[in-house]
Design a protein around this motif. Structure first.
Motif, mmCIF file in Angstrom:
data_model
loop_
_atom_site.group_PDB
_atom_site.id
_atom_site.type_symbol
_atom_site.label_atom_id
_atom_site.label_comp_id
_atom_site.label_asym_id
_atom_site.label_seq_id
_atom_site.Cartn_x
_atom_site.Cartn_y
_atom_site.Cartn_z
ATOM 1 N N ASN A 2 0.844 -1.188 0.000
ATOM 2 C CA ASN A 2 0.000 0.000 0.000
ATOM 3 C C ASN A 2 0.881 1.240 0.000
ATOM 4 O O ASN A 2 1.782 1.374 0.813
ATOM 5 N N ARG A 3 0.638 2.142 -0.921
ATOM 6 C CA ARG A 3 1.442 3.356 -1.015
ATOM 7 C C ARG A 3 0.877 4.497 -0.177
ATOM 8 O O ARG A 3 1.536 5.497 0.044
ATOM 9 N N THR A 4 -0.370 4.377 0.243
ATOM 10 C CA THR A 4 -1.000 5.364 1.117
ATOM 11 C C THR A 4 -1.777 4.605 2.178
ATOM 12 O O THR A 4 -1.858 3.388 2.133
ATOM 13 N N GLY A 5 -2.365 5.320 3.090
ATOM 14 C CA GLY A 5 -3.189 4.661 4.086
ATOM 15 C C GLY A 5 -4.422 4.034 3.457
ATOM 16 O O GLY A 5 -5.004 4.591 2.531
ATOM 17 N N CYS A 6 -4.799 2.879 3.934
ATOM 18 C CA CYS A 6 -6.002 2.207 3.457
ATOM 19 C C CYS A 6 -6.493 1.324 4.590
ATOM 20 O O CYS A 6 -5.892 0.304 4.882
ATOM 21 N N ARG A 7 -7.564 1.725 5.223
ATOM 22 C CA ARG A 7 -8.070 0.991 6.380
ATOM 23 C C ARG A 7 -9.106 -0.062 6.000
ATOM 24 O O ARG A 7 -9.174 -1.129 6.600
ATOM 25 N N PHE A 8 -9.925 0.250 4.982
ATOM 26 C CA PHE A 8 -11.040 -0.622 4.644
ATOM 27 C C PHE A 8 -11.020 -1.005 3.167
ATOM 28 O O PHE A 8 -10.517 -0.269 2.330
ATOM 29 N N ILE A 9 -11.617 -2.151 2.873
ATOM 30 C CA ILE A 9 -11.949 -2.536 1.505
ATOM 31 C C ILE A 9 -13.474 -2.487 1.443
ATOM 32 O O ILE A 9 -14.146 -3.038 2.317
ATOM 33 N N THR A 10 -13.987 -1.811 0.430
ATOM 34 C CA THR A 10 -15.433 -1.688 0.295
ATOM 35 C C THR A 10 -15.884 -2.312 -1.020
ATOM 36 O O THR A 10 -15.095 -2.488 -1.947
ATOM 37 N N VAL A 11 -17.151 -2.628 -1.059
ATOM 38 C CA VAL A 11 -17.760 -3.138 -2.287
ATOM 39 C C VAL A 11 -19.247 -2.822 -2.248
ATOM 40 O O VAL A 11 -19.876 -2.904 -1.191
ATOM 41 N N ASP A 12 -19.778 -2.391 -3.374
ATOM 42 C CA ASP A 12 -21.219 -2.270 -3.535
ATOM 43 C C ASP A 12 -21.679 -3.588 -4.145
ATOM 44 O O ASP A 12 -21.724 -3.741 -5.357
ATOM 45 N N ALA A 13 -21.976 -4.531 -3.286
ATOM 46 C CA ALA A 13 -22.321 -5.886 -3.728
ATOM 47 C C ALA A 13 -23.734 -5.919 -4.291
ATOM 48 O O ALA A 13 -24.645 -5.287 -3.745
ATOM 49 N N TYR A 14 -23.903 -6.655 -5.401
ATOM 50 C CA TYR A 14 -25.253 -6.854 -5.920
ATOM 51 C C TYR A 14 -26.123 -7.400 -4.804
ATOM 52 O O TYR A 14 -25.719 -8.293 -4.054
ATOM 53 N N ASN A 15 -27.326 -6.893 -4.698
ATOM 54 C CA ASN A 15 -28.251 -7.322 -3.656
ATOM 55 C C ASN A 15 -28.950 -8.615 -4.068
ATOM 56 O O ASN A 15 -30.158 -8.657 -4.265
ATOM 57 N N HIS A 16 -28.125 -9.660 -4.223
ATOM 58 C CA HIS A 16 -28.599 -11.009 -4.520
ATOM 59 C C HIS A 16 -28.111 -11.919 -3.391
ATOM 60 O O HIS A 16 -26.965 -11.779 -2.943
ATOM 61 N N PRO A 17 -28.924 -12.839 -2.931
ATOM 62 C CA PRO A 17 -28.511 -13.692 -1.816
ATOM 63 C C PRO A 17 -27.153 -14.370 -2.019
ATOM 64 O O PRO A 17 -26.334 -14.406 -1.101
ATOM 65 N N SER A 18 -26.883 -14.894 -3.216
ATOM 66 C CA SER A 18 -25.610 -15.602 -3.421
ATOM 67 C C SER A 18 -24.427 -14.642 -3.386
ATOM 68 O O SER A 18 -23.359 -14.983 -2.862
ATOM 69 N N THR A 19 -24.583 -13.433 -3.915
ATOM 70 C CA THR A 19 -23.500 -12.451 -3.892
ATOM 71 C C THR A 19 -23.229 -11.981 -2.468
ATOM 72 O O THR A 19 -22.071 -11.924 -2.038
ATOM 73 N N LEU A 20 -24.273 -11.671 -1.733
ATOM 74 C CA LEU A 20 -24.099 -11.235 -0.347
ATOM 75 C C LEU A 20 -23.482 -12.345 0.500
ATOM 76 O O LEU A 20 -22.613 -12.089 1.335
ATOM 77 N N ALA A 21 -23.892 -13.582 0.267
ATOM 78 C CA ALA A 21 -23.327 -14.719 1.008
ATOM 79 C C ALA A 21 -21.843 -14.888 0.694
ATOM 80 O O ALA A 21 -21.036 -15.182 1.590
ATOM 81 N N PHE A 22 -21.460 -14.687 -0.559
ATOM 82 C CA PHE A 22 -20.044 -14.774 -0.953
ATOM 83 C C PHE A 22 -19.210 -13.772 -0.164
ATOM 84 O O PHE A 22 -18.176 -14.122 0.414
ATOM 85 N N TYR A 23 -19.637 -12.529 -0.121
ATOM 86 C CA TYR A 23 -18.856 -11.521 0.604
ATOM 87 C C TYR A 23 -18.878 -11.774 2.107
ATOM 88 O O TYR A 23 -17.854 -11.600 2.777
ATOM 89 N N ARG A 24 -19.986 -12.232 2.644
ATOM 90 C CA ARG A 24 -20.020 -12.566 4.082
ATOM 91 C C ARG A 24 -19.047 -13.703 4.404
ATOM 92 O O ARG A 24 -18.373 -13.668 5.435
ATOM 93 N N ARG A 25 -18.986 -14.708 3.537
ATOM 94 C CA ARG A 25 -18.029 -15.816 3.749
ATOM 95 C C ARG A 25 -16.597 -15.306 3.761
ATOM 96 O O ARG A 25 -15.718 -15.937 4.352
ATOM 97 N N ASN A 26 -16.361 -14.192 3.106
ATOM 98 C CA ASN A 26 -15.027 -13.609 3.044
ATOM 99 C C ASN A 26 -14.863 -12.464 4.042
ATOM 100 O O ASN A 26 -14.003 -11.602 3.876
ATOM 101 N N ASP A 27 -15.673 -12.477 5.086
ATOM 102 C CA ASP A 27 -15.591 -11.577 6.235
ATOM 103 C C ASP A 27 -15.927 -10.119 5.938
ATOM 104 O O ASP A 27 -15.503 -9.223 6.673
ATOM 105 N N PHE A 28 -16.654 -9.850 4.874
ATOM 106 C CA PHE A 28 -17.174 -8.511 4.641
ATOM 107 C C PHE A 28 -18.468 -8.377 5.427
ATOM 108 O O PHE A 28 -19.229 -9.341 5.561
ATOM 109 N N ARG A 29 -18.702 -7.170 5.941
ATOM 110 C CA ARG A 29 -19.922 -6.912 6.699
ATOM 111 C C ARG A 29 -20.685 -5.785 6.032
ATOM 112 O O ARG A 29 -20.090 -4.833 5.528
#
Length: 183
Positions: free
Chosen positions: A133-160
């Motif tokens: 990282n060349r600068t500060g970066c505290r969070f990774i964000t994503v505007d996840a498609y509001n589909h159950p499988s997509t949201l479940a994928f990101y939750r499995r990868n510790d996104f909240r």
């Protein structure tokens, strides 16, 4: 995993690297018309205009379209006082916004879906922003498609998810706190 040119990673049989020749995506198909259109027609423009960088994930030496891609861009999140108390230590709560990187688009070729390539890419992205990282970066964000499988994928990868005001929105803002990996 071994390092290779800055902002790229190699494993024993795979590579995750920045894309400069977008013609490799002409036959890419992740089964989502919007994502296919982005990587075929818009990703190069986003790179040229310094808006986002797109990375491909593929077998080493493969001449086929990448197995997957992720497009990354800068972001910042504004936290309410209550969210700050839960997410960041008191010593840095004075900032109104916190630096983040956004996963603008992520797609896995339909022939490789459900083979954990998406999760592998998220792990690589997390590692990139902790080590190169060349600068500060505290969070990774994503505007996840509001589909159950997509949201479940990101939750499995510790996104909240952030609190959702409207449940009928097409996307859900989700985040991963990189600091969790350094504690």
């Amino acid at each position: 995993m071994t390092t290779c040119p800055r902002n790229s990673r190699r494993g024993h049989d795979w590579v995750f690297e920045k894309i400069t020749n977008f013609s490799i995506f002409k036959d890419f198909d992740c089964g989502d018309d919007d994502l296919n259109d982005f990587v075929r027609n818009d990703a190069a423009i986003h790179r040229q205009e310094l808006v986002a960088e797109t990375y491909g994930f593929n077998f080493l030496g493969a001449s086929t379209p990448p197995m997957a891609f992720a497009s990354l861009l800068n972001d910042a999140i504004r936290l309410s006082t209550n969210q700050q108390h839960r997410l960041v230590p008191q010593t840095i709560r004075r900032y109104p916004e916190f630096p983040a990187v956004k996963i603008g688009r992520l797609g896995v070729h339909k022939d490789f879906q459900r083979s954990h390539i998406g999760s592998k890419m998220l792990d690589i992205i997390k590692e990139l922003f902790l080590t190169d990282n060349r600068t500060g970066c505290r969070f990774i964000t994503v505007d996840a498609y509001n589909h159950p499988s997509t949201l479940a994928f990101y939750r499995r990868n510790d996104f909240r998810p952030f609190p959702i005001e409207e449940t009928n929105k097409p996307t859900v803002l989700m985040f991963f706190d990189l600091r969790r990996l350094t504690i």
